[in-house]
Scaffold this active site. Structure first.
Site, PDB file in Angstrom:
ATOM      1  N   TYR A  18       0.837  -1.195   0.000  1.00 45.56           N
ATOM      2  CA  TYR A  18       0.000   0.000   0.000  1.00 45.56           C
ATOM      3  C   TYR A  18       0.877   1.251   0.000  1.00 45.56           C
ATOM      4  O   TYR A  18       0.672   2.178  -0.792  1.00 45.56           O
ATOM      5  CB  TYR A  18      -0.937  -0.012   1.212  1.00 45.56           C
ATOM      6  N   HIS A  22       1.573   4.139  -3.121  1.00 41.27           N
ATOM      7  CA  HIS A  22       1.363   5.576  -2.923  1.00 41.27           C
ATOM      8  C   HIS A  22       2.663   6.363  -3.108  1.00 41.27           C
ATOM      9  O   HIS A  22       2.639   7.491  -3.579  1.00 41.27           O
ATOM     10  CB  HIS A  22       0.723   5.850  -1.558  1.00 41.27           C
ATOM     11  N   TYR A  41      -3.121  16.436   0.791  1.00 41.70           N
ATOM     12  CA  TYR A  41      -3.696  15.100   0.973  1.00 41.70           C
ATOM     13  C   TYR A  41      -2.668  14.241   1.684  1.00 41.70           C
ATOM     14  O   TYR A  41      -1.540  14.110   1.222  1.00 41.70           O
ATOM     15  CB  TYR A  41      -4.035  14.506  -0.391  1.00 41.70           C
ATOM     16  N   TRP A  76      -7.357   3.763 -10.601  1.00 42.85           N
ATOM     17  CA  TRP A  76      -6.626   3.700  -9.320  1.00 42.85           C
ATOM     18  C   TRP A  76      -7.339   2.784  -8.330  1.00 42.85           C
ATOM     19  O   TRP A  76      -6.709   1.972  -7.662  1.00 42.85           O
ATOM     20  CB  TRP A  76      -6.448   5.104  -8.748  1.00 42.85           C
ATOM     21  N   TRP A  77      -8.661   2.943  -8.246  1.00 41.49           N
ATOM     22  CA  TRP A  77      -9.415   2.076  -7.339  1.00 41.49           C
ATOM     23  C   TRP A  77      -9.219   0.604  -7.687  1.00 41.49           C
ATOM     24  O   TRP A  77      -9.032  -0.221  -6.797  1.00 41.49           O
ATOM     25  CB  TRP A  77     -10.895   2.423  -7.376  1.00 41.49           C
TER      26      TRP A  77
END
Length: 104
Positions: A18, A22, A41, A76-77
């Site tokens: 993860y 990112h 963000y 992306w999802w």
């Protein structure tokens, strides 16, 4: 600026992947986020619980809400789906948090 916070969850054995994904976020994803009013963000991981805490600052709710339907966001999802809890459309399961204090 609108401050938003939310919780998500990453699978316990997927913490490193993860973070890696990112750290290597696609430039076109960052561009799309900026186009949709995102100025700040951050996502934080609690390794003990696998909970993710997200914090985002957006210019306005309407522009931000349009991000979900963009092609790059859908991509992306799908890319992130194997790593975390998601709905059937690959949208991450998330819980919005209510702001109860802010100091400037």
């Amino acid at each position: 600026m609108i401050r938003k916070a939310f919780l998500m969850s990453v699978y316990p054995d997927k913490h490193e992947e993860y973070e890696k994904r990112h750290n290597e976020i696609w430039p076109e994803m960052v561009d799309e986020l900026r186009k949709h009013g995102v100025n700040n963000y951050s996502i934080f991981l609690d390794k003990e619980t696998s909970n993710l805490f997200g914090y985002i600052e957006v210019e306005d709710e309407e522009t931000w809400s349009e991000m979900d339907s963009t092609e790059i966001n859908q991509k992306w999802w799908a890319f992130m789906e194997p790593l975390m809890e998601t709905h059937s459309n690959n949208r991450p399961v998330s819980k919005d948090l209510k702001e109860v204090f802010h100091m400037q």
